[in-house]
Motif scaffolding. Structure first.
Motif, PDB file in Angstrom:
ATOM      1  N   UNK A   1      37.128  49.124 -75.843  1.00 13.55           N
ATOM      2  CA  UNK A   1      37.844  49.788 -74.862  1.00 13.55           C
ATOM      3  C   UNK A   1      39.133  49.450 -75.536  1.00 13.55           C
ATOM      4  N   UNK A   2      39.945  50.813 -75.787  1.00 14.63           N
ATOM      5  CA  UNK A   2      41.145  50.648 -76.239  1.00 14.63           C
ATOM      6  C   UNK A   2      41.942  51.557 -75.509  1.00 14.63           C
ATOM      7  N   UNK A   3      43.278  51.160 -75.467  1.00 14.60           N
ATOM      8  CA  UNK A   3      44.357  51.755 -74.734  1.00 14.60           C
ATOM      9  C   UNK A   3      45.265  52.510 -75.607  1.00 14.60           C
ATOM     10  N   UNK A   4      45.815  53.524 -75.304  1.00 18.64           N
ATOM     11  CA  UNK A   4      46.969  54.176 -76.079  1.00 18.64           C
ATOM     12  C   UNK A   4      48.274  53.348 -75.833  1.00 18.64           C
ATOM     13  N   UNK A   5      49.139  53.494 -76.904  1.00 19.97           N
ATOM     14  CA  UNK A   5      50.315  52.544 -76.853  1.00 19.97           C
ATOM     15  C   UNK A   5      51.156  52.477 -75.491  1.00 19.97           C
ATOM     16  N   UNK A   6      51.069  53.534 -74.681  1.00 20.00           N
ATOM     17  CA  UNK A   6      51.988  53.709 -73.614  1.00 20.00           C
ATOM     18  C   UNK A   6      51.059  53.285 -72.263  1.00 20.00           C
ATOM     19  N   UNK A   7      49.911  53.034 -72.365  1.00 21.42           N
ATOM     20  CA  UNK A   7      49.239  52.726 -71.308  1.00 21.42           C
ATOM     21  C   UNK A   7      49.612  51.145 -70.761  1.00 21.42           C
ATOM     22  N   UNK A   8      49.924  51.287 -69.513  1.00 25.23           N
ATOM     23  CA  UNK A   8      50.496  50.073 -68.919  1.00 25.23           C
ATOM     24  C   UNK A   8      49.803  48.729 -68.736  1.00 25.23           C
ATOM     25  N   UNK A   9      48.724  48.636 -68.167  1.00 20.06           N
ATOM     26  CA  UNK A   9      48.076  47.435 -68.049  1.00 20.06           C
ATOM     27  C   UNK A   9      47.941  46.679 -69.444  1.00 20.06           C
ATOM     28  N   UNK A  10      48.145  45.423 -69.287  1.00 22.49           N
ATOM     29  CA  UNK A  10      47.902  44.356 -70.527  1.00 22.49           C
ATOM     30  C   UNK A  10      46.579  44.060 -70.775  1.00 22.49           C
ATOM     31  N   UNK A  11      45.780  43.738 -69.722  1.00 20.19           N
ATOM     32  CA  UNK A  11      44.499  43.304 -70.133  1.00 20.19           C
ATOM     33  C   UNK A  11      43.542  43.991 -69.200  1.00 20.19           C
ATOM     34  N   UNK A  12      42.193  43.818 -69.143  1.00 16.17           N
ATOM     35  CA  UNK A  12      41.046  44.384 -68.637  1.00 16.17           C
ATOM     36  C   UNK A  12      41.406  43.906 -67.093  1.00 16.17           C
ATOM     37  N   UNK A  13      41.660  42.765 -66.719  1.00 14.81           N
ATOM     38  CA  UNK A  13      41.678  42.601 -65.121  1.00 14.81           C
ATOM     39  C   UNK A  13      42.812  43.542 -64.449  1.00 14.81           C
TER      40      UNK A  13
ATOM     41  N   UNK B   1      41.259  49.117 -87.611  1.00 15.02           N
ATOM     42  CA  UNK B   1      42.672  49.061 -88.335  1.00 15.02           C
ATOM     43  C   UNK B   1      44.064  49.265 -87.388  1.00 15.02           C
ATOM     44  N   UNK B   2      43.667  50.039 -86.376  1.00 14.20           N
ATOM     45  CA  UNK B   2      44.939  50.433 -85.353  1.00 14.20           C
ATOM     46  C   UNK B   2      45.010  49.301 -84.577  1.00 14.20           C
ATOM     47  N   UNK B   3      43.987  48.447 -83.960  1.00 12.58           N
ATOM     48  CA  UNK B   3      44.169  47.213 -83.196  1.00 12.58           C
ATOM     49  C   UNK B   3      44.904  46.082 -84.181  1.00 12.58           C
ATOM     50  N   UNK B   4      44.466  46.007 -85.390  1.00 10.84           N
ATOM     51  CA  UNK B   4      45.265  44.839 -86.192  1.00 10.84           C
ATOM     52  C   UNK B   4      46.474  45.226 -86.409  1.00 10.84           C
ATOM     53  N   UNK B   5      46.659  46.539 -86.601  1.00  9.47           N
ATOM     54  CA  UNK B   5      48.073  46.964 -86.826  1.00  9.47           C
ATOM     55  C   UNK B   5      48.902  47.091 -85.526  1.00  9.47           C
ATOM     56  N   UNK B   6      48.423  46.527 -84.621  1.00 10.39           N
ATOM     57  CA  UNK B   6      49.090  46.634 -83.190  1.00 10.39           C
ATOM     58  C   UNK B   6      49.415  48.011 -82.696  1.00 10.39           C
ATOM     59  N   UNK B   7      48.820  48.987 -83.059  1.00 11.28           N
ATOM     60  CA  UNK B   7      49.056  50.231 -82.841  1.00 11.28           C
ATOM     61  C   UNK B   7      48.217  50.677 -81.569  1.00 11.28           C
ATOM     62  N   UNK B   8      47.342  50.142 -81.069  1.00  8.05           N
ATOM     63  CA  UNK B   8      46.562  50.433 -80.028  1.00  8.05           C
ATOM     64  C   UNK B   8      46.390  49.001 -79.251  1.00  8.05           C
TER      65      UNK B   8
END
Lengths: 503, 324
Positions: free
Chosen positions: B128-140, B211-218
């Motif tokens: 489950x991934x979030x766009x860079x601008x999605x506010x919540x930081x974690x699943x909780x 790749x995008x998660x590792x690069x910190x983009x998602x």
């Protein structure tokens, strides 16, 4: 400095003997399939994909890319010489290129197209090298509403550009839209117009439609003439390859405008080379002091679209290479080839595999040089390919079309479908209906629906989203303006005159 | 003059005998592996990687045939209809084996009953991934946000009735939240919209967004398997979050044969496949493309498929997912 470093890495990879050979093989094959109508880059790359499994990743990508942009060159050769666009993106080239050939200026048209393609190819390659990263960020500003509006503009442009009757053009677009809707609806997962045939549950094969309408339809049409004994040699003399000084003066600006337009449209998913050539043609026609010459052998109408489609073909690599997002069917296959090699296309390719990324970019420039050599001095060979007696050539083309239609999803049904569309293509010819708008409607229709409904889902059903987002609003305003122009009596008259003279 | 004739007959006779002898030994002719999707996808890659090595072990060519279409059901139906002689195999995955029958009334076959499982290859988690601008930081935080703002969130998946869509529905069902499902055609367009902040959330196959998660983009919220993924040890499992305990969804692959394929052949193939899946080059290639090896023999694999199917059935019924 970094750019020079990167290019050095690229050249050292691309200039190795093996990679040069694969590059040459790719562009040669690309030119060949581009020249042969009915067999496109998508089908060829799909057929070769399994074979690349055992090649080194760089070599296989260099070869596949070569096929793609090589086909853009080859496609224009047949468009100019025999009015048979070998590739969908050279449909526009045929409009004026063939007229030039009829006037004995085939050589000049071919040179214009090759030089235009080369300039565009070189500049677009440089562009990829310089702006790969920032440009991919621009494409990200496009959301579902923007894509929808862009496609509206594309369809409106194709109506404005269509030959002959406006009503017929609109009808063909709508027919294309309807054909495009066949298959599973993405949003609900329900199937439409499939009559419970599993073969079309995922839609009608684009390759079958395109090959049928353009390839088979054309063959049936040619055979009719042959049977009546009225078929002439068909291939005009190439004549001098050198354009006149006046012609050179007239093509410079269109080549650069086409390159710029093509580079921008190539980055956007969906449009690619075909949209680029259509857009460039209408732009040149608008800017020309003599719009009436368009459709009548205007050299600008060859230079602009040919540069645009090649630039578009090259820059469409940007979203795939930098983001891992394919912008069209060919790029999807390229991404597939990378995945088969164990390379996940994405932002890290540039960082983790610089030799692969830059090797491929520089190979495009080398490939473009090879193409100019292949296409200009050797034009005679390609022409001779066309001079093969038709009764020998057409069975070969039909077989190749058959293999192409079959190989996309290994389905015999697609061959039948292609045959049916071949008949349809012939009927359209008899009714003087252009198949190009149908094809555009076929591709853009389902995409438009998808983006429209996605935009609606995301905005929770609020239609104003198309007007409140600046890029989308601008695109819609442009479409409205283009539509208004067609409806205005003054413009309508000139348009009808322009197309009338062409016939 | 007589000698050459004699020789020829001997050669012919020997040839005839060896053909007769070979017919009894499996495999005596090339084997076809049906892949239900187009070349280039993960199913195709797995089939080709494994076939190459399997062919060396069996001494016969193993060819991959792509029979794509209708969400994989064309290929599966084709394999089921093929002669049960061990010369046609199927590389199957959850979509066409388990889910298709549950969501699509027009699918006539039953992946659980009409196929003989041979060897399970492995799984791949979804994320489950979030766009860079999605506010919540974690699943909780995400779940809390969804509860506080009902109908604000949308999630992308690669189509109705895919394991990705089902995972999203399961998250909704377990956490009792509402999110709009936005289907895409494949991972490419989905990631474009996600990276461009056009849609807040997406569920993807781990390898597509790795790749995008590792690069910190998602933003990575969590993986759908109960244990963390080895390639992303810092990303929690969704099941670690309160409200999503026990969440366990994955994409899985394995070899199947038409139902009545002789048991001896199934056992032989399983034996060879188990060896193939130990070959370092195969292991490396599969691992690199995101497959987590989880090799099971025919009985275990059948049990696994049963378990997965009943899990999917619950989700599909509760969310009323139907395609045609």
């Amino acid at each position: 400095m970094e750019l020079l470093n990167n290019l050095a890495i690229g050249f050292s990879t691309a200039l190795s003997m093996t990679n040069l050979l694969y590059c040459f093989f790719g562009v040669l094959l690309g030119t060949l399939i581009g020249v042969l109508p009915g067999l496109g880059a998508v089908a060829t790359i799909a057929m070769l994909l399994p074979a690349t499994f055992s090649l080194p990743p760089v070599s296989s990508l260099i070869m596949l890319a070569g096929i793609y942009y090589g086909a853009q060159y080859g496609g224009s050769t047949t468009a100019i010489l025999v009015n048979l666009p070998g590739e969908s993106s050279s449909v526009v080239t045929a409009l004026d290129g063939y007229k030039m050939a009829c006037q004995g200026r085939a050589g000049a048209a071919l040179t214009t197209s090759a030089v235009g393609s080369f300039v565009a190819g070189s500049l677009a390659t440089l562009l990829i090298a310089m702006f790969a990263t920032p440009l991919s960020a621009f494409a990200l500003a496009f959301g579902p509403p923007e894509y929808f509006s862009l496609m509206v503009l594309g369809l409106v442009a194709s109506v404005v550009l269509a030959h002959g009757s406006l009503l017929k053009a609109i009808c063909m677009i709508i027919l294309g839209l309807l054909l495009g809707l066949v298959g599973t609806d993405v949003n609900s997962g329900l199937s439409r117009f499939t009559f419970e045939q599993p073969q079309i549950a995922e839609g009608i094969s684009f390759v079958a439609v395109a090959m049928g309408l353009f390839g088979i339809g054309e063959i049936v049409r040619n055979l009719e003439h042959e049977a009546g004994g009225a078929r002439t040699a068909g291939i005009p003399r190439v004549g001098s390859l050198m354009p006149t000084r006046d012609e050179i003066r007239r093509i410079i600006a269109p080549i650069f405008r086409g390159t710029a337009l093509g580079s921008i449209l190539g980055i956007l998913p969906g449009g690619g080379a075909m949209l680029a050539s259509f857009a460039s043609y209408s732009l040149e026609k608008k800017l020309s002091p003599h719009p009436e010459t368009f459709g009548n052998g205007a050299i600008e109408g060859v230079a602009g679209p040919e540069s645009a489609n090649n630039a578009g073909a090259q820059t469409s690599f940007i979203p795939m290479l930098t983001l891992g997002i394919p912008s069209n069917a060919v790029m999807a296959l390229m991404a597939g080839a990378m995945i088969m090699q164990g390379i996940q296309p994405g932002p890290s390719v540039m960082v983790e595999q610089p030799a692969l990324f830059w090797g491929m970019v520089t190979s495009m420039w080398i490939g473009n040089i090879m193409l100019v050599i292949l296409n200009l001095p050797l034009i005679g060979i390609w022409v001779r390919l066309l001079a093969v007696p038709y009764h020998l050539l057409f069975p070969v083309i039909i077989v190749i079309c058959g293999i192409g239609a079959f190989s996309v999803s290994n389905s015999v049904f697609d061959i039948h479908l292609m045959a049916a569309f071949g008949v349809l293509g012939y009927v359209f010819f008899k009714l003087e209906c252009e198949p190009a708008p149908l094809l555009l409607g076929f591709i853009l229709g389902p995409m438009m629906e998808e983006y429209l409904r996605r935009a609606m889902l995301l905005s929770r059903g609020d239609f104003t989203v198309f007007l409140t987002r600046p890029i989308s609003a601008t695109l819609l305003a442009l479409s409205a303006a283009a539509l208004a122009l067609v409806v205005l009596p003054a413009f309508r008259k000139t348009r009808e005159e322009a197309f009338h003279e062409e016939d | 003059m007589k000698l050459p004739f004699f020789r020829t007959s001997v050669v012919l006779l020997t040839a005839a005998f060896s053909v007769a002898a070979q017919a009894d030994v499996y495999p005596s002719k090339p084997i076809t592996v049906i892949v239900c999707y187009s070349p280039g996808g993960s199913n195709d890659m797995i089939a080709r990687t494994v076939s190459e090595e399997l062919s060396k072990r069996l001494g016969q060519p193993v060819m991959v045939e792509n029979a794509a279409g209708a969400a994989g059901t064309i290929g599966a139906a084709k394999a089921i209809r093929s002669p049960a002689d061990g010369y046609t195999l199927l590389l199957g995955s959850g979509s066409e084996i388990s889910i298709a029958k549950l969501t699509t009334p027009s699918v006539k076959y039953d992946g659980q009953k009409d196929l003989a499982p041979i060897t399970m290859i492995g799984t791949q988690p979804m994320i489950l991934v979030g766009a860079p601008g999605t506010a919540p930081k974690n699943t909780a935080e995400l779940l809390a946000y969804a509860k506080a703002n009902p109908d604000k969130l949308s999630f992308a998946s690669s189509g109705v009735g895919t394991p990705l869509h089902l995972s999203g529905e399961l998250i909704k069902q377990k956490a009792k939240i509402s999110m709009e499902h936005v289907p895409y055609k494949g991972a490419g367009p989905m990631l474009t919209d996600l990276l461009g902040n056009q849609i807040p959330l997406a569920i993807t196959v781990l390898s597509s967004s790795l790749q995008h998660v590792k690069a910190g983009k998602l933003k990575a919220y969590g993986v759908t398997e109960p244990r963390r993924a080895a390639v992303l040890p810092d990303v929690p499992a969704l099941a670690e979050t309160k409200g999503l305990e026990g969440l366990d969804m994955s994409i899985w692959w394995g070899f199947f044969a038409p139902l009545k394929t002789p048991d001896a052949i199934v056992q032989r193939l399983n034996k060879e496949l188990v060896e193939v899946l130990k070959t370092p080059s195969v292991v490396q290639k599969l691992t690199e493309s995101g497959v987590v090896l989880s090799v099971r023999g025919p009985k275990d694999f059948a049990k696994f498929v049963d378990g997965e199917t009943s899990k999917y059935r619950q989700i599909v019924q509760a969310a009323n997912i139907r395609t045609e």
